[in-house]
Design an enzyme around this catalytic site. Structure first.
Site, PDB file in Angstrom:
ATOM      1  N   SER A  83      65.367  52.101 113.780  1.00  0.00           N
ATOM      2  CA  SER A  83      64.617  51.308 112.807  1.00  0.00           C
ATOM      3  C   SER A  83      63.827  52.230 111.906  1.00  0.00           C
ATOM      4  O   SER A  83      63.652  53.412 112.199  1.00  0.00           O
ATOM      5  CB  SER A  83      63.679  50.308 113.479  1.00  0.00           C
ATOM      6  OG  SER A  83      62.503  50.936 113.911  1.00  0.00           O
ATOM      7  N   GLU A 116      54.465  70.198 129.213  1.00  0.00           N
ATOM      8  CA  GLU A 116      54.463  68.770 129.502  1.00  0.00           C
ATOM      9  C   GLU A 116      54.421  68.571 131.011  1.00  0.00           C
ATOM     10  O   GLU A 116      55.123  69.245 131.736  1.00  0.00           O
ATOM     11  CB  GLU A 116      55.751  68.102 128.980  1.00  0.00           C
ATOM     12  CG  GLU A 116      55.912  68.144 127.501  1.00  0.00           C
ATOM     13  CD  GLU A 116      57.361  67.846 127.080  1.00  0.00           C
ATOM     14  OE1 GLU A 116      57.521  67.013 126.191  1.00  0.00           O
ATOM     15  OE2 GLU A 116      58.283  68.447 127.654  1.00  0.00           O
TER      16      GLU A 116
END
Lengths: 234, 234
Positions: A83, A116
């Site tokens: 999108s 991370e």
């Protein structure tokens, strides 16, 4: 009309990696070091490296191997989420995969370059949008839910979930696994009949003690093909 | 690691649009005007226009509407095909869709700007790699076969194929449709029981003459939801 007329969308890959750990279904999440969504938890993934990856599946597999130290024994394309608004950096598509692994066989690691944190997160806790880890980065909540639905559907008619178990496992462990994924009781007899009928497994010859009895250990046959059944489990 | 380090892959959308025409299953193919694969036949599709399309599904729908004059009543994401070699212009991913339409409701048109010819091509003829239309552009043969497999699978457990029929149709037409897609005989009784059980359709009140008898015309209910059955058709 040629490609030159168009601004290229961003193209990434994200994976929902399932395992069974401490008697619950979990997925791998990583804490994002960089913006956008800095410090949010996200699915393992990233950009396709056109100089390195032959296909998006290669990218997915490479990213998972980077994070877990091993290549997941099962990886399937799920859906592509696209999108103009899912990524603040611009029009974006992410090719999503779902994957299964035995957590015992992974070696979760954090690379020095990119600290991370990686966590196995309980699927149940991700259904509660106010819990820890929430909200996930991007549309990863939607991707996770799509993957969970697919896994539950497939557990009804395929032997697929076995890839969440270690290489050698007992029928009892397989039974527990299916009940955890489906969240309901399944008759042992029905399940064992399917296990047998699939013709995918062989006895290792070794047993483990389970209470008073010894349970046979099974493993995948070398040439095993994934079997789908015509009827769903009741 | 940021997007700036990476060359963006090409991102396109391609659709396999099925219909039933002259008692056979057909897909829409377009003759390519431009290179690569100039003059080869290809699935309808193209690049995502980030200024115009909210999502890849919008792109797929827009491209099909451009070619047929109407929006297909059924459009579903199939799979994303990606590799460094599928497009000679560079690393490329195509998000593939499959769609169904009644050919009677289309208005196939060729725009003056872009005189690709558009044809409904018999699926059977595409199974023969030496036939007309072959070889298809890019990996479109593979995409087509993936879509055909999906349609056949879904025809076994869902009412989906009904979107290949005109808005009003008879049970006999529905029966013929399913037999054409599956390529085998299906008991009328079984099929009609499913049709009834799906609760998706209503009588229009109109009939058409079929031989000596009058056959009721049916249509989708306004709020109909697509029903999946637990067992495949035998």
């Amino acid at each position: 009309m040629t490609q030159e007329n168009f601004k290229s969308p961003l193209l990434t890959v994200d994976s929902v990696l399932f395992t069974i750990k401490d008697n619950s279904l979990k997925i791998l999440l990583l804490k994002r070091k960089n913006s956008p969504f800095q410090n949010s938890w996200a699915l393992p993934g990233g950009f396709i490296d056109v100089n390195r990856d032959d296909s998006a599946e290669n990218t997915a597999s490479r990213k998972l191997t980077d994070k877990t130290g091993v290549t997941p024994p099962y990886l399937e394309q799920l859906n592509t989420f696209s999108s103009k608004s899912r990524d603040p950096r611009g029009w974006s598509a992410s090719i999503a995969y779902f994957a299964l692994i035995a957590h015992e066989e992974t070696n979760l690691k954090v690379t020095p370059r990119n600290d991370e944190s990686a966590q196995w997160v309980d699927v149940e806790s991700l259904m509660d949008e106010t819990a820890n880890y929430q909200p996930l980065a991007f549309d990863h909540q939607q991707i996770f839910q799509f993957a969970l639905e697919r896994l539950k559907q497939k557990a009804l008619y395929s032997m697929l979930p076995v890839f969440c178990l270690p290489k050698e496992f007992t029928l009892g462990e397989y039974h527990t696994l299916i009940e955890i994924i489906l969240g309901k009781s399944i008759q042992k007899k029905t399940l064992y009949r399917r296990f047998e009928a699939s013709n995918m497994f062989e006895e290792t010859g070794e047993t483990v003690a389970t209470g008073a009895r010894a349970a046979m250990l099974y493993r995948l046959k070398e040439d095993a093909e994934l079997v789908n059944f015509e009827r769903n489990l009741g």
